[in-house]
Design a protein around this motif. Sequence first.
Motif, PDB file in Angstrom:
ATOM      1  N   ARG A   1      37.853  28.481   5.305  1.00 30.28           N
ATOM      2  CA  ARG A   1      36.922  28.195   4.683  1.00 30.28           C
ATOM      3  C   ARG A   1      36.478  26.718   4.902  1.00 30.28           C
ATOM      4  O   ARG A   1      35.262  26.423   5.051  1.00 30.28           O
ATOM      5  CB  ARG A   1      37.208  28.483   3.105  1.00 30.28           C
ATOM      6  N   GLY A   2      37.247  25.706   4.933  1.00 34.90           N
ATOM      7  CA  GLY A   2      37.033  24.450   5.488  1.00 34.90           C
ATOM      8  C   GLY A   2      36.297  24.376   6.843  1.00 34.90           C
ATOM      9  O   GLY A   2      35.647  23.576   7.008  1.00 34.90           O
ATOM     10  N   ARG A   3      36.945  25.131   7.951  1.00 34.50           N
ATOM     11  CA  ARG A   3      36.638  25.121   9.170  1.00 34.50           C
ATOM     12  C   ARG A   3      35.156  25.613   9.193  1.00 34.50           C
ATOM     13  O   ARG A   3      34.238  24.978   9.882  1.00 34.50           O
ATOM     14  CB  ARG A   3      37.424  25.863  10.141  1.00 34.50           C
ATOM     15  N   VAL A   4      34.762  26.560   8.496  1.00 31.75           N
ATOM     16  CA  VAL A   4      33.404  27.212   8.369  1.00 31.75           C
ATOM     17  C   VAL A   4      32.247  26.408   7.737  1.00 31.75           C
ATOM     18  O   VAL A   4      31.292  26.099   8.444  1.00 31.75           O
ATOM     19  CB  VAL A   4      33.230  28.688   7.627  1.00 31.75           C
ATOM     20  N   PHE A   5      32.791  25.759   6.607  1.00 27.23           N
ATOM     21  CA  PHE A   5      31.875  24.760   6.004  1.00 27.23           C
ATOM     22  C   PHE A   5      31.561  23.541   7.089  1.00 27.23           C
ATOM     23  O   PHE A   5      30.679  23.088   7.079  1.00 27.23           O
ATOM     24  CB  PHE A   5      32.434  24.368   4.750  1.00 27.23           C
ATOM     25  N   ASP A   6      32.421  23.114   7.609  1.00 30.42           N
ATOM     26  CA  ASP A   6      32.440  21.860   8.800  1.00 30.42           C
ATOM     27  C   ASP A   6      31.615  22.243   9.685  1.00 30.42           C
ATOM     28  O   ASP A   6      30.596  21.409  10.165  1.00 30.42           O
ATOM     29  CB  ASP A   6      34.120  21.404   9.291  1.00 30.42           C
ATOM     30  N   ALA A   7      31.789  23.571  10.219  1.00 23.33           N
ATOM     31  CA  ALA A   7      30.723  24.019  11.390  1.00 23.33           C
ATOM     32  C   ALA A   7      29.327  24.171  10.847  1.00 23.33           C
ATOM     33  O   ALA A   7      28.280  23.796  11.551  1.00 23.33           O
ATOM     34  CB  ALA A   7      31.479  25.224  11.792  1.00 23.33           C
ATOM     35  N   LEU A   8      29.241  24.679   9.475  1.00 21.90           N
ATOM     36  CA  LEU A   8      27.741  24.778   9.032  1.00 21.90           C
ATOM     37  C   LEU A   8      27.388  23.338   8.785  1.00 21.90           C
ATOM     38  O   LEU A   8      26.152  23.136   8.991  1.00 21.90           O
ATOM     39  CB  LEU A   8      27.894  25.531   7.715  1.00 21.90           C
ATOM     40  N   ALA A   9      27.998  22.433   8.429  1.00 22.68           N
ATOM     41  CA  ALA A   9      27.725  21.071   8.243  1.00 22.68           C
ATOM     42  C   ALA A   9      27.070  20.449   9.348  1.00 22.68           C
ATOM     43  O   ALA A   9      25.980  19.453   9.525  1.00 22.68           O
ATOM     44  CB  ALA A   9      28.634  20.167   7.200  1.00 22.68           C
ATOM     45  N   ALA A  10      27.769  20.658  10.600  1.00 22.91           N
ATOM     46  CA  ALA A  10      27.573  19.963  11.679  1.00 22.91           C
ATOM     47  C   ALA A  10      26.370  20.694  12.195  1.00 22.91           C
ATOM     48  O   ALA A  10      25.660  20.083  13.109  1.00 22.91           O
ATOM     49  CB  ALA A  10      28.737  20.128  12.701  1.00 22.91           C
ATOM     50  N   ALA A  11      26.219  21.940  12.060  1.00 23.61           N
ATOM     51  CA  ALA A  11      24.928  22.454  12.587  1.00 23.61           C
ATOM     52  C   ALA A  11      23.700  22.044  11.969  1.00 23.61           C
ATOM     53  O   ALA A  11      22.637  22.078  12.870  1.00 23.61           O
ATOM     54  CB  ALA A  11      25.275  24.043  12.522  1.00 23.61           C
ATOM     55  N   GLY A  12      23.585  21.672  10.791  1.00 21.14           N
ATOM     56  CA  GLY A  12      22.478  21.114  10.212  1.00 21.14           C
ATOM     57  C   GLY A  12      21.856  22.247   9.457  1.00 21.14           C
ATOM     58  O   GLY A  12      22.227  23.408   9.573  1.00 21.14           O
ATOM     59  N   PRO A  13      20.658  21.838   8.711  1.00 21.34           N
ATOM     60  CA  PRO A  13      20.162  22.838   7.887  1.00 21.34           C
ATOM     61  C   PRO A  13      19.097  23.631   8.891  1.00 21.34           C
ATOM     62  O   PRO A  13      18.696  23.374   9.913  1.00 21.34           O
ATOM     63  CB  PRO A  13      19.240  21.869   6.786  1.00 21.34           C
TER      64      PRO A  13
END
Length: 164
Positions: A89-101
């Motif tokens: 879950r942490g990896r997914v959220f980090d990837a989503l945060a790095a991808a931007g809105p």
Amino acid sequence: MNGVWGAVRPYSARLVAAALAGVAAELSGLGLIAAAAWLIARAAQQPPLAALSLAIVAVRGFALAKGALRYLERLAGHDVALRALAELRGRVFDALAAAGPLEPPAPGPLPHAGPGAGGRRAVRERRRGTAGRGDGSEGGEGATGATGATGPDGAGRCCGRGTR
């Protein structure tokens, strides 16, 4: 290969302990069946109670061991699963945060495009490289990945809405 196994690998010792507890619980179940079957067969002959006492204790011991070992197996297995899930879950959220809105939808009602349309649109925008650029600029992205972390008055903002 690095995805799920990479999240489980640090807890492999606990996973092995869960597997061993499961094997021991199954062996206790076999011992319970064997001791109970012998006890029933021997009790049908109506011997003195002292002759059955060891089998009675064995049945109780195997039953308690089976329950306790099954509990330990589930405890260790779920511990590994939940810790790995937290890591993923942490990896997914980090990837989503790095991808931007993503680009906000156009004002007005959304046309019904069927199930999964929003996910397909997000993937299409990400592949085109247009996600998160409503006005054509990159914008400053904070740790949350939201553009415009603070407004002109210094108030914290997320996605254009104030936090106050």
